[in-house]
Design a protein around this motif. Sequence first.
Motif, mmCIF file in Angstrom:
data_model
loop_
_atom_site.group_PDB
_atom_site.id
_atom_site.type_symbol
_atom_site.label_atom_id
_atom_site.label_comp_id
_atom_site.label_asym_id
_atom_site.label_seq_id
_atom_site.Cartn_x
_atom_site.Cartn_y
_atom_site.Cartn_z
ATOM 1 N N ARG A 1 0.883 -1.172 0.000
ATOM 2 C CA ARG A 1 0.000 0.000 0.000
ATOM 3 C C ARG A 1 0.919 1.220 0.000
ATOM 4 O O ARG A 1 1.714 1.406 0.921
ATOM 5 C CB ARG A 1 -0.888 0.000 1.234
ATOM 6 C CG ARG A 1 -1.943 1.081 1.226
ATOM 7 C CD ARG A 1 -2.788 0.999 2.479
ATOM 8 N NE ARG A 1 -3.462 -0.284 2.534
ATOM 9 C CZ ARG A 1 -4.764 -0.459 2.431
ATOM 10 N NH1 ARG A 1 -5.555 0.586 2.309
ATOM 11 N NH2 ARG A 1 -5.295 -1.655 2.492
ATOM 12 N N ILE A 2 0.819 2.044 -1.048
ATOM 13 C CA ILE A 2 1.748 3.146 -1.258
ATOM 14 C C ILE A 2 1.020 4.478 -1.127
ATOM 15 O O ILE A 2 0.005 4.710 -1.786
ATOM 16 C CB ILE A 2 2.394 3.049 -2.654
ATOM 17 C CG1 ILE A 2 3.083 1.688 -2.817
ATOM 18 C CG2 ILE A 2 3.375 4.197 -2.882
ATOM 19 C CD1 ILE A 2 3.420 1.332 -4.252
ATOM 20 N N LEU A 3 1.548 5.340 -0.264
ATOM 21 C CA LEU A 3 1.021 6.698 -0.108
ATOM 22 C C LEU A 3 1.994 7.671 -0.744
ATOM 23 O O LEU A 3 3.180 7.696 -0.404
ATOM 24 C CB LEU A 3 0.864 7.053 1.378
ATOM 25 C CG LEU A 3 0.654 8.541 1.688
ATOM 26 C CD1 LEU A 3 -0.664 9.043 1.128
ATOM 27 C CD2 LEU A 3 0.750 8.809 3.175
ATOM 28 N N SER A 4 1.507 8.472 -1.669
ATOM 29 C CA SER A 4 2.268 9.574 -2.226
ATOM 30 C C SER A 4 1.597 10.853 -1.740
ATOM 31 O O SER A 4 0.375 10.986 -1.836
ATOM 32 C CB SER A 4 2.249 9.524 -3.752
ATOM 33 O OG SER A 4 2.950 10.629 -4.278
ATOM 34 N N PHE A 5 2.399 11.776 -1.186
ATOM 35 C CA PHE A 5 1.798 13.004 -0.684
ATOM 36 C C PHE A 5 2.646 14.211 -1.035
ATOM 37 O O PHE A 5 3.820 14.104 -1.387
ATOM 38 C CB PHE A 5 1.571 12.924 0.833
ATOM 39 C CG PHE A 5 2.798 13.211 1.658
ATOM 40 C CD1 PHE A 5 3.019 14.476 2.167
ATOM 41 C CD2 PHE A 5 3.726 12.217 1.927
ATOM 42 C CE1 PHE A 5 4.150 14.754 2.919
ATOM 43 C CE2 PHE A 5 4.848 12.479 2.678
ATOM 44 C CZ PHE A 5 5.071 13.756 3.178
ATOM 45 N N ILE B 1 -1.002 24.798 4.085
ATOM 46 C CA ILE B 1 -2.354 25.121 3.628
ATOM 47 C C ILE B 1 -3.016 23.968 2.877
ATOM 48 O O ILE B 1 -4.236 23.975 2.716
ATOM 49 C CB ILE B 1 -2.388 26.399 2.773
ATOM 50 C CG1 ILE B 1 -1.509 26.253 1.542
ATOM 51 C CG2 ILE B 1 -1.991 27.612 3.611
ATOM 52 C CD1 ILE B 1 -1.690 27.359 0.513
ATOM 53 N N GLN B 2 -2.224 23.001 2.415
ATOM 54 C CA GLN B 2 -2.799 21.835 1.746
ATOM 55 C C GLN B 2 -1.884 20.633 1.888
ATOM 56 O O GLN B 2 -0.662 20.780 1.885
ATOM 57 C CB GLN B 2 -3.007 22.073 0.245
ATOM 58 C CG GLN B 2 -4.173 22.927 -0.092
ATOM 59 C CD GLN B 2 -4.441 22.950 -1.589
ATOM 60 O OE1 GLN B 2 -3.600 22.612 -2.414
ATOM 61 N NE2 GLN B 2 -5.637 23.368 -1.945
ATOM 62 N N ILE B 3 -2.526 19.474 2.013
ATOM 63 C CA ILE B 3 -1.805 18.208 1.920
ATOM 64 C C ILE B 3 -2.595 17.342 0.944
ATOM 65 O O ILE B 3 -3.761 17.031 1.185
ATOM 66 C CB ILE B 3 -1.676 17.493 3.281
ATOM 67 C CG1 ILE B 3 -1.048 18.415 4.335
ATOM 68 C CG2 ILE B 3 -0.853 16.210 3.112
ATOM 69 C CD1 ILE B 3 -0.967 17.813 5.727
ATOM 70 N N ALA B 4 -1.963 17.000 -0.168
ATOM 71 C CA ALA B 4 -2.598 16.164 -1.189
ATOM 72 C C ALA B 4 -2.078 14.741 -1.046
ATOM 73 O O ALA B 4 -0.889 14.520 -0.815
ATOM 74 C CB ALA B 4 -2.278 16.702 -2.574
ATOM 75 N N ASN B 5 -2.986 13.766 -1.159
ATOM 76 C CA ASN B 5 -2.648 12.362 -0.951
ATOM 77 C C ASN B 5 -3.177 11.500 -2.081
ATOM 78 O O ASN B 5 -4.285 11.716 -2.580
ATOM 79 C CB ASN B 5 -3.291 11.855 0.349
ATOM 80 C CG ASN B 5 -2.874 12.669 1.542
ATOM 81 O OD1 ASN B 5 -1.778 12.509 2.044
ATOM 82 N ND2 ASN B 5 -3.753 13.551 1.999
ATOM 83 N N LEU C 1 -6.580 3.900 -4.915
ATOM 84 C CA LEU C 1 -7.658 3.634 -3.950
ATOM 85 C C LEU C 1 -8.262 4.935 -3.441
ATOM 86 O O LEU C 1 -9.468 5.038 -3.244
ATOM 87 C CB LEU C 1 -7.121 2.861 -2.733
ATOM 88 C CG LEU C 1 -6.631 1.448 -2.931
ATOM 89 C CD1 LEU C 1 -5.984 0.949 -1.644
ATOM 90 C CD2 LEU C 1 -7.789 0.551 -3.312
ATOM 91 N N ILE C 2 -7.391 5.909 -3.183
ATOM 92 C CA ILE C 2 -7.813 7.169 -2.567
ATOM 93 C C ILE C 2 -7.098 8.325 -3.255
ATOM 94 O O ILE C 2 -5.900 8.266 -3.518
ATOM 95 C CB ILE C 2 -7.457 7.187 -1.062
ATOM 96 C CG1 ILE C 2 -8.145 6.050 -0.324
ATOM 97 C CG2 ILE C 2 -7.805 8.538 -0.436
ATOM 98 C CD1 ILE C 2 -7.645 5.826 1.091
ATOM 99 N N ARG C 3 -7.861 9.391 -3.504
ATOM 100 C CA ARG C 3 -7.317 10.670 -3.979
ATOM 101 C C ARG C 3 -7.989 11.744 -3.135
ATOM 102 O O ARG C 3 -9.201 11.921 -3.213
ATOM 103 C CB ARG C 3 -7.678 10.941 -5.432
ATOM 104 C CG ARG C 3 -6.980 10.120 -6.425
ATOM 105 C CD ARG C 3 -7.420 10.541 -7.800
ATOM 106 N NE ARG C 3 -7.050 9.518 -8.746
ATOM 107 C CZ ARG C 3 -7.095 9.661 -10.041
ATOM 108 N NH1 ARG C 3 -7.527 10.777 -10.565
ATOM 109 N NH2 ARG C 3 -6.728 8.678 -10.829
ATOM 110 N N ASN C 4 -7.206 12.438 -2.325
ATOM 111 C CA ASN C 4 -7.816 13.497 -1.545
ATOM 112 C C ASN C 4 -6.873 14.667 -1.334
ATOM 113 O O ASN C 4 -5.671 14.558 -1.543
ATOM 114 C CB ASN C 4 -8.359 12.974 -0.206
ATOM 115 C CG ASN C 4 -7.290 12.518 0.755
ATOM 116 O OD1 ASN C 4 -6.193 13.048 0.789
ATOM 117 N ND2 ASN C 4 -7.612 11.525 1.562
ATOM 118 N N VAL C 5 -7.465 15.784 -0.940
ATOM 119 C CA VAL C 5 -6.733 16.984 -0.574
ATOM 120 C C VAL C 5 -7.333 17.508 0.720
ATOM 121 O O VAL C 5 -8.552 17.661 0.832
ATOM 122 C CB VAL C 5 -6.834 18.081 -1.655
ATOM 123 C CG1 VAL C 5 -6.213 19.383 -1.181
ATOM 124 C CG2 VAL C 5 -6.187 17.635 -2.939
#
Length: 105
Positions: free
Chosen positions: A5-9, A29-33, A44-48
């Motif tokens: 499971r790989i998280l890129s941020f 002010i932002q963390i994108a994942n 699996l997930i795309r969020n900000v």
Amino acid sequence: MAPFRILSFDIECAGRKGHFPEPTHDPVIQIANLVTLQGEDQPLIRNVMTLNSCSPIVGVDVMSFDTEEEVLLAWRDFIREVDPDIIIGYNICKFDLPYLIEVLI
């Protein structure tokens, strides 16, 4: 063996005009994942997670918070929930992680 499971941020900071962002003065002010499973084509997930608000982004879950502290706590909870095996990102070793660590100290 199960796929990793790989998280890129990536973080964004509100820098002062003419100054490189500093954790003691400039908020995150932002963390994108983006979370993927090794070998899968689609994430699996795309969020900000954003301070205050931002424009909608197609295909991305935008979460808005009132304070920098709320952004950081939400990201902490997200990391615990996702439980990534690998964490990657552009320049996270020379900027993002040190910045986050200093903000939290």
